[in-house]
Design a protein around this motif. Structure first.
Motif, short mmCIF file in Angstrom:
data_model
loop_
_atom_site.label_atom_id
_atom_site.label_comp_id
_atom_site.label_asym_id
_atom_site.label_seq_id
_atom_site.Cartn_x
_atom_site.Cartn_y
_atom_site.Cartn_z
N VAL A 70 35.56 32.91 77.83
CA VAL A 70 34.19 32.48 78.12
C VAL A 70 33.66 31.57 77.02
CG1 VAL A 70 31.85 33.27 78.61
CG2 VAL A 70 33.81 34.68 79.25
N LYS A 71 33.25 30.35 77.44
CA LYS A 71 32.62 29.45 76.49
C LYS A 71 31.13 29.77 76.44
CE LYS A 71 35.85 25.64 77.11
NZ LYS A 71 36.09 24.42 77.89
N ALA A 72 30.72 30.49 75.41
CA ALA A 72 29.33 30.97 75.35
C ALA A 72 28.37 29.86 75.00
CB ALA A 72 29.22 32.11 74.34
N LEU B 127 15.88 23.58 76.98
CA LEU B 127 16.28 24.27 78.20
C LEU B 127 17.79 24.42 78.14
CD1 LEU B 127 14.18 22.34 80.88
CD2 LEU B 127 13.61 24.46 79.71
N ILE B 128 18.26 25.65 78.34
CA ILE B 128 19.69 25.91 78.14
C ILE B 128 20.27 26.66 79.33
CG2 ILE B 128 18.90 27.74 76.56
CD1 ILE B 128 21.55 27.63 75.18
N GLN B 129 21.45 26.23 79.75
CA GLN B 129 22.12 26.89 80.86
C GLN B 129 23.63 26.81 80.67
OE1 GLN B 129 20.66 27.26 84.79
NE2 GLN B 129 22.26 25.97 85.62
N ASP B 130 24.33 27.91 80.94
CA ASP B 130 25.78 27.98 80.81
C ASP B 130 26.29 27.43 79.47
OD1 ASP B 130 25.88 29.05 83.34
OD2 ASP B 130 26.14 27.11 84.32
N GLY B 131 25.59 27.75 78.40
CA GLY B 131 26.04 27.35 77.08
C GLY B 131 25.77 25.91 76.70
N LYS B 132 25.07 25.18 77.57
CA LYS B 132 24.78 23.78 77.28
C LYS B 132 23.29 23.51 77.32
CE LYS B 132 28.99 22.16 79.49
NZ LYS B 132 29.39 21.91 80.86
#
Lengths: 300, 244
Positions: A15-17, A202-207
């Motif tokens: 998993v890329k956190a 704003l952050i989602q799925d580590g990005k």
């Protein structure tokens, strides 16, 4: 810079956190990390508080490197983790004394910093922390994170699971702390709290999807949003999803937020389309975008 | 068209020693309605809901849920309601298919019906490729959607949702609400407790509990008019201020 991240990445097995995250927080700024569970917020907090070593990239907090200078960072930051992490079997006062002692200070020395928060829980100072209500636990945790007068304060989802009255009081406390020249990094899954920050990521799925002031993020929203209402919400959504000019439709309280593909939107055209589908009490009017609209557009 | 009541509570009360957790609340919920049940921490929401789902006996007052009495017919109530909360949902160490089969069995559905429901549910949620994966490995949003569907397996008259959507992203949260609208449109009554006021805006009607009593009950629109504010959050703040 109070906080600076440069190309930070961290993975747990497959998993890329967090992936290649960079941002800066200015001294005295109230900066919000806005994203849902699993977005990577807690990983960022753990890296910045030196509890986790990043796989790639560099970061500094209060001018210290998070890997090399971890001891200096631990002395100069306060951290309130998402899970209540005080000693449940110590009283309110014992918890506070404990954390003051650990940092080589006393409650008296920095009392001015916590005073207006502590007075609210002082009537219960002999109660064990485990027996406090949610709102009071949160206030005690904040006092403990502040007792050594940190330069930077990290608050990981401080308002999750807390009712609206306590949430509002909590944000008022943060605004007052900010005036005392403490830099604050706070995370929340609740978009309405984003508007209370100076700047947000704003952050989602580590990005990171976007970093800016809440106003600027909302102003960048590319389309006009219409509040559309009708007598039957489910049928309204179904019908709009079949409309040829639809760009997006999302439920938003008593209305849906509708955006159109065309540059010039025909109110009457949509109305007659909805009427033909058997809907009544149709209401269409332009409305302003909010942070959630912006988040959903960026996440598309 | 006048719709039937599926929940009727009259002066429903629960005391623990000399503490009155729920103080003579009265309300009705209609078939197919989305009813929001709000209140601050400690206002009595959970206690009230426990009485309605038949796991806590009222101290006084009366209530009927799905036509059954909360004192004497609690087993019938349990068969006719669904329940979902974020704290207790599905078993992480069972697969999607196993969870559906397990809960279908708990609700007493015949094997053939379980198979039929399982196939339907997996295809509606688009889970075909991962139906043999452990639920623990799914993203939170998928778990919540699956959990809601599972609570509907036995086609209950009412579904109780206890703070269902905390922590999920805004898109998933809206997909979840679309599922709720769909269930309500098909006649299932939805009873939601939450202390997140944006969810309150989605409800047909909302009640707000303060210190064991229902202090307000109406549509979100009318409540906002009544208190002369723009959001349910402000309605709540006006009612529930300074109670701790």
């Amino acid at each position: 810079m109070s906080i600076s991240l440069s190309h930070i990445s961290k993975s747990y097995k497959k998993v890329k956190a967090v992936q290649d995250i960079s941002f800066n927080v200015n001294p005295g700024e109230l900066f919000g990390l806005i994203g849902s569970d699993g977005a990577g917020k807690t990983t960022i907090f753990r890296i910045l508080t030196t509890l986790l070593i990043p796989d790639e990239g560099t970061a500094t907090v209060a001018g210290f490197d998070v890997v090399k200078d971890y001891k200096a960072i631990r002395k100069s930051v306060g951290y309130m983790p998402g899970r209540f992490s005080l000693y449940q079997d110590l009283t309110v006062e014992e918890n506070l004394t404990f954390f003051a002692t650990i940092f080589g200070t006393t409650i008296e020395e920095n009392y001015d910093l916590i005073e207006d928060i502590y007075v609210q829980i002082e009537p219960f100072k002999n109660r064990r922390a485990g027996k406090l209500s949610g709102g009071m636990k949160q206030k005690l945790a904040l006092c403990c994170a502040l007792i050594h007068k940190p330069k930077v304060l990290f608050l990981d989802e401080p308002t999750t699971g807390v009712d609206p009255v306590s949430r509002k009081e909590f944000w008022e406390m943060l605004k007052r702390l900010q005036k005392k020249e403490i830099t604050i990094l706070v995370s929340t899954p609740y978009m309405d709290e984003a508007a209370l920050c100076d700047r947000i990521a704003l952050i989602q799925d580590g990005k990171i999807l976007e970093i800016d002031t809440p106003e600027a993020i909302v102003n960048k929203f590319p389309k006009t949003i219409y509040n559309v209402g009708a007598n039957n919400m489910y049928k309204l959504i179904q019908t709009l999803q079949g409309y040829e000019h639809l760009y997006s439709v999302f439920p938003f309280g008593e209305f849906v937020h509708y955006t159109d593909k065309r540059d010039s939107f025909e109110n009457a055209d949509l109305k007659s389309y909805l009427e033909k589908a058997g809907l009544t009490d149709i209401h269409i009017e332009p409305t302003l975008a909010n942070i959630e609209d912006a988040f959903m557009e960026l996440a598309r | 068209m006048k719709k039937e009541n599926v929940i009727e509570a009259h002066q429903l009360t629960k005391t623990f020693g000399d503490f009155t957790a729920v103080n003579a609340i009265s309300f009705e919920v209609k078939k197919g309605e989305i009813f929001g049940f709000l209140g601050a921490n400690g206002a009595g929401k959970t206690t009230a809901m426990k009485m309605l789902i038949g796991i806590s006996k009222p101290s006084s007052g009366s209530a009927k849920v799905a036509g059954f009495d909360v004192y004497t017919q609690t087993e019938s109530i349990k068969k006719n309601i669904g329940y979902m909360s974020q704290k207790f949902a599905l078993y992480d160490d069972l697969t999607v298919n196993e969870n559906i089969t397990f809960f279908g069995g708990i609700y007493g559905l015949p094997r053939k019906k379980i198979k039929e429901k399982r196939e339907q549910l997996v295809s509606e949620l688009g889970l075909e490729n991962i139906s043999n994966k452990l639920v623990g490995s799914l993203p939170l949003g998928w778990k919540q959607k699956l959990s809601f569907s599972v609570s509907l397996l036995h086609e209950p008259k009412i579904v109780f949702l206890d703070e269902p959507t905390g922590g999920v992203d805004p898109i998933t949260r809206r997909q979840f609400w679309e599922m709720i609208y769909k269930a309500a449109d098909q006649g299932t009554t939805i009873f939601v407790t939450t202390h997140y006021m944006d969810e309150a805006e989605y409800c047909d009607r909302v009640s707000i509990m303060v210190e064991g009593k229902i202090e307000a009950l109406d549509t979100p629109k009318k409540l906002k008019e009544q208190f002369n504010v723009d959001s349910m959050n402000d309605v709540f703040l006006k009612l529930a201020r300074n109670i701790e």
